[in-house]
Design a protein around this motif. Sequence first.
Motif, PDB file in Angstrom:
ATOM      1  N   LEU A 193      -6.846  -4.710  30.550  1.00  0.00           N
ATOM      2  CA  LEU A 193      -6.702  -4.261  31.936  1.00  0.00           C
ATOM      3  C   LEU A 193      -7.978  -3.595  32.428  1.00  0.00           C
ATOM      4  O   LEU A 193      -8.409  -3.796  33.564  1.00  0.00           O
ATOM      5  CB  LEU A 193      -5.522  -3.296  32.032  1.00  0.00           C
ATOM      6  N   SER A 194      -8.607  -2.810  31.564  1.00  0.00           N
ATOM      7  CA  SER A 194      -9.841  -2.115  31.943  1.00  0.00           C
ATOM      8  C   SER A 194     -10.955  -3.100  32.262  1.00  0.00           C
ATOM      9  O   SER A 194     -11.630  -2.998  33.292  1.00  0.00           O
ATOM     10  CB  SER A 194     -10.294  -1.192  30.803  1.00  0.00           C
ATOM     11  N   ILE A 195     -11.139  -4.087  31.376  1.00  0.00           N
ATOM     12  CA  ILE A 195     -12.220  -5.052  31.562  1.00  0.00           C
ATOM     13  C   ILE A 195     -11.991  -5.887  32.815  1.00  0.00           C
ATOM     14  O   ILE A 195     -12.910  -6.082  33.626  1.00  0.00           O
ATOM     15  CB  ILE A 195     -12.345  -5.956  30.316  1.00  0.00           C
ATOM     16  N   LEU A 196     -10.761  -6.369  32.997  1.00  0.00           N
ATOM     17  CA  LEU A 196     -10.479  -7.238  34.136  1.00  0.00           C
ATOM     18  C   LEU A 196     -10.569  -6.481  35.461  1.00  0.00           C
ATOM     19  O   LEU A 196     -11.031  -7.038  36.463  1.00  0.00           O
ATOM     20  CB  LEU A 196      -9.103  -7.879  33.974  1.00  0.00           C
ATOM     21  N   GLN A 197     -10.138  -5.217  35.484  1.00  0.00           N
ATOM     22  CA  GLN A 197     -10.247  -4.492  36.752  1.00  0.00           C
ATOM     23  C   GLN A 197     -11.699  -4.184  37.078  1.00  0.00           C
ATOM     24  O   GLN A 197     -12.091  -4.174  38.248  1.00  0.00           O
ATOM     25  CB  GLN A 197      -9.402  -3.221  36.740  1.00  0.00           C
ATOM     26  N   MET A 198     -12.533  -3.970  36.060  1.00  0.00           N
ATOM     27  CA  MET A 198     -13.958  -3.753  36.336  1.00  0.00           C
ATOM     28  C   MET A 198     -14.628  -5.032  36.816  1.00  0.00           C
ATOM     29  O   MET A 198     -15.497  -4.992  37.693  1.00  0.00           O
ATOM     30  CB  MET A 198     -14.641  -3.175  35.100  1.00  0.00           C
ATOM     31  N   LEU A 199     -14.224  -6.172  36.258  1.00  0.00           N
ATOM     32  CA  LEU A 199     -14.722  -7.445  36.781  1.00  0.00           C
ATOM     33  C   LEU A 199     -14.269  -7.642  38.229  1.00  0.00           C
ATOM     34  O   LEU A 199     -15.027  -8.158  39.062  1.00  0.00           O
ATOM     35  CB  LEU A 199     -14.222  -8.598  35.907  1.00  0.00           C
ATOM     36  N   ALA A 200     -13.038  -7.221  38.533  1.00  0.00           N
ATOM     37  CA  ALA A 200     -12.543  -7.311  39.912  1.00  0.00           C
ATOM     38  C   ALA A 200     -13.380  -6.451  40.848  1.00  0.00           C
ATOM     39  O   ALA A 200     -13.735  -6.880  41.955  1.00  0.00           O
ATOM     40  CB  ALA A 200     -11.072  -6.888  39.970  1.00  0.00           C
ATOM     41  N   VAL A 201     -13.725  -5.226  40.422  1.00  0.00           N
ATOM     42  CA  VAL A 201     -14.580  -4.358  41.237  1.00  0.00           C
ATOM     43  C   VAL A 201     -15.916  -5.044  41.494  1.00  0.00           C
ATOM     44  O   VAL A 201     -16.441  -5.031  42.617  1.00  0.00           O
ATOM     45  CB  VAL A 201     -14.812  -3.000  40.555  1.00  0.00           C
ATOM     46  N   SER A 202     -16.475  -5.651  40.452  1.00  0.00           N
ATOM     47  CA  SER A 202     -17.769  -6.325  40.595  1.00  0.00           C
ATOM     48  C   SER A 202     -17.674  -7.463  41.607  1.00  0.00           C
ATOM     49  O   SER A 202     -18.548  -7.623  42.471  1.00  0.00           O
ATOM     50  CB  SER A 202     -18.220  -6.858  39.232  1.00  0.00           C
ATOM     51  N   LEU A 203     -16.583  -8.248  41.539  1.00  0.00           N
ATOM     52  CA  LEU A 203     -16.429  -9.377  42.463  1.00  0.00           C
ATOM     53  C   LEU A 203     -16.152  -8.895  43.889  1.00  0.00           C
ATOM     54  O   LEU A 203     -16.708  -9.445  44.849  1.00  0.00           O
ATOM     55  CB  LEU A 203     -15.293 -10.281  41.976  1.00  0.00           C
ATOM     56  N   TYR A 204     -15.300  -7.877  44.043  1.00  0.00           N
ATOM     57  CA  TYR A 204     -15.051  -7.310  45.379  1.00  0.00           C
ATOM     58  C   TYR A 204     -16.361  -6.813  45.993  1.00  0.00           C
ATOM     59  O   TYR A 204     -16.637  -7.023  47.180  1.00  0.00           O
ATOM     60  CB  TYR A 204     -14.072  -6.142  45.295  1.00  0.00           C
ATOM     61  N   SER A 205     -17.150  -6.125  45.181  1.00  0.00           N
ATOM     62  CA  SER A 205     -18.408  -5.549  45.677  1.00  0.00           C
ATOM     63  C   SER A 205     -19.401  -6.637  46.044  1.00  0.00           C
ATOM     64  O   SER A 205     -20.118  -6.538  47.055  1.00  0.00           O
ATOM     65  CB  SER A 205     -19.017  -4.614  44.624  1.00  0.00           C
ATOM     66  N   LEU A 206     -19.455  -7.685  45.224  1.00  0.00           N
ATOM     67  CA  LEU A 206     -20.372  -8.796  45.498  1.00  0.00           C
ATOM     68  C   LEU A 206     -19.980  -9.500  46.800  1.00  0.00           C
ATOM     69  O   LEU A 206     -20.841  -9.824  47.628  1.00  0.00           O
ATOM     70  CB  LEU A 206     -20.347  -9.783  44.327  1.00  0.00           C
ATOM     71  N   LEU A 207     -18.671  -9.708  46.991  1.00  0.00           N
ATOM     72  CA  LEU A 207     -18.196 -10.343  48.219  1.00  0.00           C
ATOM     73  C   LEU A 207     -18.494  -9.464  49.434  1.00  0.00           C
ATOM     74  O   LEU A 207     -18.955  -9.953  50.471  1.00  0.00           O
ATOM     75  CB  LEU A 207     -16.691 -10.602  48.116  1.00  0.00           C
ATOM     76  N   ALA A 208     -18.237  -8.166  49.307  1.00  0.00           N
ATOM     77  CA  ALA A 208     -18.512  -7.245  50.413  1.00  0.00           C
ATOM     78  C   ALA A 208     -19.998  -7.205  50.736  1.00  0.00           C
ATOM     79  O   ALA A 208     -20.397  -7.109  51.898  1.00  0.00           O
ATOM     80  CB  ALA A 208     -18.008  -5.848  50.059  1.00  0.00           C
ATOM     81  N   SER A 209     -20.834  -7.259  49.701  1.00  0.00           N
ATOM     82  CA  SER A 209     -22.282  -7.269  49.915  1.00  0.00           C
ATOM     83  C   SER A 209     -22.695  -8.515  50.693  1.00  0.00           C
ATOM     84  O   SER A 209     -23.507  -8.454  51.635  1.00  0.00           O
ATOM     85  CB  SER A 209     -23.004  -7.215  48.564  1.00  0.00           C
ATOM     86  N   TRP A 210     -22.117  -9.651  50.323  1.00  0.00           N
ATOM     87  CA  TRP A 210     -22.457 -10.913  50.995  1.00  0.00           C
ATOM     88  C   TRP A 210     -21.997 -10.910  52.453  1.00  0.00           C
ATOM     89  O   TRP A 210     -22.683 -11.402  53.344  1.00  0.00           O
ATOM     90  CB  TRP A 210     -21.799 -12.068  50.229  1.00  0.00           C
ATOM     91  N   LEU A 211     -20.833 -10.308  52.713  1.00  0.00           N
ATOM     92  CA  LEU A 211     -20.272 -10.316  54.060  1.00  0.00           C
ATOM     93  C   LEU A 211     -20.880  -9.260  54.978  1.00  0.00           C
ATOM     94  O   LEU A 211     -21.078  -9.508  56.170  1.00  0.00           O
ATOM     95  CB  LEU A 211     -18.754 -10.110  53.996  1.00  0.00           C
ATOM     96  N   PHE A 212     -21.182  -8.076  54.427  1.00  0.00           N
ATOM     97  CA  PHE A 212     -21.479  -6.937  55.302  1.00  0.00           C
ATOM     98  C   PHE A 212     -22.888  -6.370  55.182  1.00  0.00           C
ATOM     99  O   PHE A 212     -23.342  -5.695  56.110  1.00  0.00           O
ATOM    100  CB  PHE A 212     -20.471  -5.812  55.055  1.00  0.00           C
ATOM    101  N   ASP A 213     -23.572  -6.577  54.082  1.00  0.00           N
ATOM    102  CA  ASP A 213     -24.917  -6.014  53.952  1.00  0.00           C
ATOM    103  C   ASP A 213     -25.879  -6.740  54.882  1.00  0.00           C
ATOM    104  O   ASP A 213     -26.027  -7.973  54.804  1.00  0.00           O
ATOM    105  CB  ASP A 213     -25.416  -6.109  52.500  1.00  0.00           C
ATOM    106  N   GLN A 214     -26.517  -5.995  55.752  1.00  0.00           N
ATOM    107  CA  GLN A 214     -27.390  -6.594  56.764  1.00  0.00           C
ATOM    108  C   GLN A 214     -28.827  -6.775  56.291  1.00  0.00           C
ATOM    109  O   GLN A 214     -29.576  -7.564  56.867  1.00  0.00           O
ATOM    110  CB  GLN A 214     -27.353  -5.738  58.037  1.00  0.00           C
ATOM    111  N   ASP A 215     -29.205  -6.047  55.256  1.00  0.00           N
ATOM    112  CA  ASP A 215     -30.574  -6.152  54.739  1.00  0.00           C
ATOM    113  C   ASP A 215     -30.551  -6.899  53.409  1.00  0.00           C
ATOM    114  O   ASP A 215     -30.257  -6.313  52.364  1.00  0.00           O
ATOM    115  CB  ASP A 215     -31.163  -4.749  54.550  1.00  0.00           C
ATOM    116  N   PRO A 216     -30.830  -8.214  53.407  1.00  0.00           N
ATOM    117  CA  PRO A 216     -30.752  -8.992  52.170  1.00  0.00           C
ATOM    118  C   PRO A 216     -31.732  -8.532  51.090  1.00  0.00           C
ATOM    119  O   PRO A 216     -31.547  -8.813  49.912  1.00  0.00           O
ATOM    120  CB  PRO A 216     -31.064 -10.427  52.625  1.00  0.00           C
TER     121      PRO A 216
END
Length: 340
Positions: free
Chosen positions: A182-205
């Motif tokens: 559970l620990s490993i998979l939830q941390m992978l989920a955080v990484s994927l959520y963050s990567l998706l949010a970065s792609w969608l919302f970060d304005q400075d590539p």
Amino acid sequence: MVIRSNSVALALLILVCAIWGIGFVVTEHALGKLSTQALNALRFAIAALSLIPLWLSLRHKEPVDDWLGLARGSLSLGFLLFIAFYSQTEGLRFTSVSNAGFITGMLVPLVPLISWLGFRHKITRAGWIAVCLSTVGLYGLTGGADTALNKGDLLVLLGAIAFASHIVLTGHYAQKLPIVSLSILQMLAVSLYSLLASWLFDQDPSKTLFSLDPQHWLTLLSPDIIGAFLWMGLLSTAFGFWVQTSCQKTLEAHKVALVFAFEPIFAHVAGAIWLDERLGLLGWFGAAAIIAGMLIAELGDRKSAKLHPVDLVAAPDPLPYSPADAQADAQATKNQSTKT
């Protein structure tokens, strides 16, 4: 490796609290090179990978019987952790390391409050006192009536609420799911959520992991940035997770709680040394009230199970305290009494 010496366990726990406290400074340093979302995507990918050896050593003791439940729990807990770390990390852009450390410590008394709101679990008198003390502490730490909460303080407070919610929900899932998986998979989920949010919302590539600028990647490969991510991923998460798990099987809960109160103090000391941050008289009053709230929340009912946020960085004790553990501890206490 099993820790059997109380003195070694205490020393290791204090070391981990220092690692967590200094981690606020390390995170602020890395924020100069990456956006918040990109930083969290990378740090949690490293953290998840660093726990794989622990999973390999325990996979036979923690078989997965409910893959759908594991996926649901990992995505739910990962989302809370994503919100928590985004808020805390982004908050560090606008507030001091000292404030961030002490306000994050408020999650300890917030846990019983959120447990009451979400699951109608009873709050003890000690729990209410702790919540009141922490609220007064937040008032003092952020300047009292003369100064409104700034954006950074509010974000870190939101992070503390999300961390506390994560701990409460983890207690729900931990009863029926293998914790290391559970620990490993939830941390992978955080990484994927963050990567998706970065792609969608970060304005400075140029501050993301999608940058094509070679100079950007050379900067990320500089020794200080590599060291920062190793600190966040390996020391704060993997090493801290192992130490907490091992030491909580050796030390009484109230001793662990007392050591955890050092974490925001270490954060302030690190901020004072490396960032020249200082707390005024009202700030020290607020910090003391928050620490008092943490201790009262942890020590008010020693019979209840305690969870700490870095439960947060990973999850709670991956090896639940079973009747066999209780019998072994009783026998060890009996043997110790015989020796003395």
